[in-house]
Design a protein around this motif. Structure first.
Motif, PDB file in Angstrom:
ATOM      1  N   UNK A 518       0.841  -1.206   0.000  1.00 38.05           N
ATOM      2  CA  UNK A 518       0.000   0.000   0.000  1.00 38.05           C
ATOM      3  C   UNK A 518       0.871   1.248   0.000  1.00 38.05           C
ATOM      4  N   UNK A 519       1.885   1.235   0.856  1.00 35.46           N
ATOM      5  CA  UNK A 519       2.764   2.412   0.943  1.00 35.46           C
ATOM      6  C   UNK A 519       3.473   2.670  -0.400  1.00 35.46           C
ATOM      7  N   UNK A 520       3.949   1.599  -1.070  1.00 35.95           N
ATOM      8  CA  UNK A 520       4.651   1.791  -2.334  1.00 35.95           C
ATOM      9  C   UNK A 520       3.710   2.262  -3.438  1.00 35.95           C
ATOM     10  N   UNK A 521       2.512   1.747  -3.468  1.00 34.77           N
ATOM     11  CA  UNK A 521       1.551   2.211  -4.474  1.00 34.77           C
ATOM     12  C   UNK A 521       1.238   3.684  -4.259  1.00 34.77           C
ATOM     13  N   UNK A 522       1.031   4.072  -2.993  1.00 32.19           N
ATOM     14  CA  UNK A 522       0.748   5.479  -2.702  1.00 32.19           C
ATOM     15  C   UNK A 522       1.933   6.351  -3.107  1.00 32.19           C
ATOM     16  N   UNK A 523       3.148   5.923  -2.779  1.00 35.95           N
ATOM     17  CA  UNK A 523       4.330   6.708  -3.138  1.00 35.95           C
ATOM     18  C   UNK A 523       4.479   6.809  -4.662  1.00 35.95           C
ATOM     19  N   UNK A 524       4.243   5.683  -5.383  1.00 36.75           N
ATOM     20  CA  UNK A 524       4.365   5.723  -6.835  1.00 36.75           C
ATOM     21  C   UNK A 524       3.330   6.652  -7.441  1.00 36.75           C
ATOM     22  N   UNK A 571       6.497   2.036 -13.894  1.00 37.87           N
ATOM     23  CA  UNK A 571       5.800   2.413 -12.646  1.00 37.87           C
ATOM     24  C   UNK A 571       4.421   1.824 -12.548  1.00 37.87           C
ATOM     25  N   UNK A 572       3.611   2.013 -13.625  1.00 39.71           N
ATOM     26  CA  UNK A 572       2.234   1.503 -13.568  1.00 39.71           C
ATOM     27  C   UNK A 572       2.214  -0.022 -13.526  1.00 39.71           C
ATOM     28  N   UNK A 573       3.164  -0.634 -14.261  1.00 41.25           N
ATOM     29  CA  UNK A 573       3.209  -2.100 -14.250  1.00 41.25           C
ATOM     30  C   UNK A 573       3.541  -2.627 -12.850  1.00 41.25           C
ATOM     31  N   UNK A 574       4.474  -1.948 -12.207  1.00 42.18           N
ATOM     32  CA  UNK A 574       4.835  -2.389 -10.846  1.00 42.18           C
ATOM     33  C   UNK A 574       3.647  -2.220  -9.896  1.00 42.18           C
ATOM     34  N   UNK A 578       1.945  -5.140  -7.765  1.00 47.93           N
ATOM     35  CA  UNK A 578       1.715  -5.090  -6.310  1.00 47.93           C
ATOM     36  C   UNK A 578       0.245  -5.379  -5.990  1.00 47.93           C
ATOM     37  N   UNK A 579      -0.643  -4.817  -6.815  1.00 54.16           N
ATOM     38  CA  UNK A 579      -2.062  -5.093  -6.580  1.00 54.16           C
ATOM     39  C   UNK A 579      -2.369  -6.574  -6.754  1.00 54.16           C
ATOM     40  N   UNK A 580      -1.749  -7.183  -7.766  1.00 54.14           N
ATOM     41  CA  UNK A 580      -1.973  -8.615  -7.967  1.00 54.14           C
ATOM     42  C   UNK A 580      -1.433  -9.441  -6.797  1.00 54.14           C
ATOM     43  N   UNK A 581      -0.287  -9.000  -6.272  1.00 55.09           N
ATOM     44  CA  UNK A 581       0.242  -9.740  -5.124  1.00 55.09           C
ATOM     45  C   UNK A 581      -0.673  -9.636  -3.922  1.00 55.09           C
TER      46      UNK A 581
END
Length: 614
Positions: A518-524, A571-574, A578-581
């Motif tokens: 969650x933190x990495x998605x928000x930061x990205x 970025x979007x792919x990562x 992350x969402x898939x994980x």
């Protein structure tokens, strides 16, 4: 009735004393009457003999008067001598003292008549008679003797009357004594013997264990007191045994309650220690609690001090509506936390391990129900065990988070020492190549390849640097909340526009991997807004809704284009990876009227979420 009651309550000694007095009194009366009769009859025999001798003396006077003169002188009594002897006997003190004082008494009347006849007729006739015997004296003497007989009969009649009364008095006394004796025996039988026999039966029943029997209290005075004493003793004994049985029953009930409480605490401790605390665990805890204490409603709400008054409800004991901890208003649970436990029908128990509160356990009692001391102590003990289990889960999560951070730090160091050094070396070699081959000497193809190589190395180096930053991110003790606050503050300073954070997770516990993603998605997303959006504002929102976590990052900038994916941009792919994980969904879309919105929705893979999904 009062006399009968007085007789019934009379003491045995007093009654027997009175009975003896009643029996002795007639005897004394008969004795007194006999003595009086004897005293009064003393001399009456002499009087009767003396009165009877008057008849003989009258005939002697007649014989003396009628007899011829004695040849020898003084050979027979003289008439005057006989008359004197008659008067001596007539006026003898014995006769005079025996005369009654009443003038109308028959003895007195007969005596007076006899004495008057003697004095006025017989004696006067004797003094007037000649020496010659004409026979006139004899009829008068016979008449006078009849008067003497009447006088003697009167004396005898009075004596017989006295003897008759004396006999009657003796019979009456004997009758009274017999009646008193019969009454005494009957009274003793009714008020002494029969109550004593009944008391013997009563004591036999008491000896056999029957404490409901009572001794009679309607006997004589001492018997009544004895019966009352026995009844009082039996009543006290029954009361003592009843109190002892009540205390034994109370102690037995208390021991049974303590045993049930200990079994409940042991069962709850086993449940909380064997597995991570989740909704199923707390459902079972509340179910066990409801089997021991009958409650209208109960719930377990997890709150965090930092997020108060937000609350996240874990479980309820039933599906009944409750004043507190409604299904859709879990936050109200925390409002009940400040309600005094002792003065409300909705007591609230703190879920604490002694150092920190992790939630509350609100209880709704039935109407008119009051918590007993042992029930309150049991609820407090259960709340402490839940708080301890939550504290242990927090510590386990902190250790997991620390282990994950150390692992990611090792990876970051390895990347920095290997890949980062290689990329730096390649960048240096590219710069040397640019220096050895001036731009004028390059062909178009070589220039394009060199530019693409330099750009690819810069992107790879930037992504590696971001990856290192990602691996070096730390989750503090407060977890995701503090990390998001720091991230928002960091990007707000870098991007020169405000970034707003709205966290409505209400203390939902997430795993360390979920927090990192969650933190990495928000930061990205915030980094993309910083680089491309030209936004004036940005918003980060986290919501707990329908057992899922919804994270949105929104801005009011230019908005994303229709084909955001670019070559060499990952970025979007990562973010999607992350969402898939997280087994969630990531969506990126335009936000009308302007801006872009990135949404992440997933079900937490935590014990709480597992309990809900099950």
């Amino acid at each position: 009735m009062r006399i009968k009651e007085g007789f019934r309550q009379t003491s045995i000694l007093q009654f027997i004393t009175r009975a003896l007095l009643l029996m002795v009194l007639p005897a004394f009366l008969a004795f007194f009457m006999s003595w009086s009769t004897v005293v009064r009859s003393t001399g009456e025999g002499t009087v009767i003999n003396l009165a009877g001798s008057l008849r003989k003396q009258v005939y002697l006077i007649v014989a003396t008067h009628e007899s011829p003169p004695a040849p020898p002188p003084a050979s027979h009594p003289q008439l005057q001598t006989v008359i004197n002897e008659f008067e001596h006997r007539l006026y003898h003190p014995t006769l005079l003292n025996n005369l009654p004082n009443q003038a109308n008494d028959p003895i007195r009347a007969h005596y007076d008549h006899m004495e008057t006849t003697w004095r006025t007729e017989i004696k006067k006739e004797l003094s007037q008679l000649k020496k010659n015997h004409d026979g006139s004296l004899l009829p008068k003497a016979i008449h006078f003797v009849s008067l003497i007989d009447a006088y003697v009969e009167a004396i005898e009649a009075r004596h017989e009357t006295r003897l008759l009364w004396l006999g009657r008095i003796q019979w009456i006394s004997l009758g009274i004594m017999v009646l008193v004796l019969i009454g005494t025996l009957r009274w003793l039988s009714q008020h002494v013997t029969q109550p004593l026999i009944a008391m013997v039966h009563t004591t036999s029943k008491i000896k056999s264990g029957d404490l409901n029997v009572r001794a009679p209290e309607d006997g004589a005075g001492e018997i009544t007191l004895l019966g009352q004493a026995i009844n009082h003793m039996v009543a006290e004994l029954a009361r003592g045994i009843g109190e002892l049985e009540s205390r034994v029953s109370e102690k037995t009930r208390a021991l049974s309650q303590n045993q049930r409480s200990l079994e409940l605490l042991y069962r709850i401790k086993q449940r909380l220690s064997d597995q991570e605390p989740d909704q199923n665990t707390f459902d079972q805890v509340l179910s066990d609690l409801g089997s021991v204490i009958e409650l209208e409603h109960a719930a377990i709400c997890i709150t965090e001090t930092e997020q108060a008054p937000l609350a996240f409800r874990f479980a309820v004991i039933t599906n009944k509506p409750s004043k507190y901890c409604d299904q859709k208003a879990c936050a109200s649970c925390s409002q009940a936390a400040n309600t005094p436990t002792q003065t409300t029908d909705y007591p609230v128990f703190q879920l604490s391990d002694g150092r920190k509160n992790y939630g509350i356990m609100p209880i709704q009692l039935k109407p008119s129900q009051k918590l007993a001391d042992w029930q309150r102590q049991l609820l407090e003990a259960v709340a402490r065990q839940i708080g301890t289990a939550l504290a242990n889960a927090k510590r386990k999560q902190a250790l997991h988070r620390l282990a994950l951070h150390e692992e990611r730090s090792v990876i970051a160091r390895e990347l920095h020492d290997s890949l980062a050094q290689s990329l730096s070396y390649l960048k240096i070699q590219v710069m040397r190549l640019q220096t050895e081959f001036p731009e004028a000497a390059r062909s178009d193809t070589a220039q394009a390849v060199l530019t693409e190589l330099r750009q690819g190395l810069n992107d790879a180096y930037r992504q590696l640097r971001e990856l290192l930053n990602t691996f070096r991110l730390q989750m503090h003790e407060r977890g995701l909340t503090e990390a998001l606050e720091q991230t928002v503050h960091e990007f707000a300073e870098r991007a020169a526009h405000p970034v707003f954070l709205e966290n409505h997770l209400m203390g939902v516990e997430l795993s360390a991997h979920e927090e990192i993603h969650i933190l990495q998605i928000v930061r990205e997303a915030l980094a993309n807004i910083e680089r491309h959006a030209h936004a004036q504002h940005a918003w980060v929102t986290l919501i707990w809704s329908e057992q899922t976590v919804l994270v949105t990052i929104r801005d009011d900038g230019l908005g994303i284009n229709d084909h955001p994916e670019k070559k060499q941009h990952y970025g979007l792919s990562i973010m999607r990876d992350r969402a898939n994980s997280l087994q969630g969904e990531l969506s990126i879309a335009r936000h009308f009227p302007n801006g872009t919105i990135v949404s992440l929705q997933f079900t937490p893979n935590s014990p709480v979420a597992e309990g809900y999904t099950s």
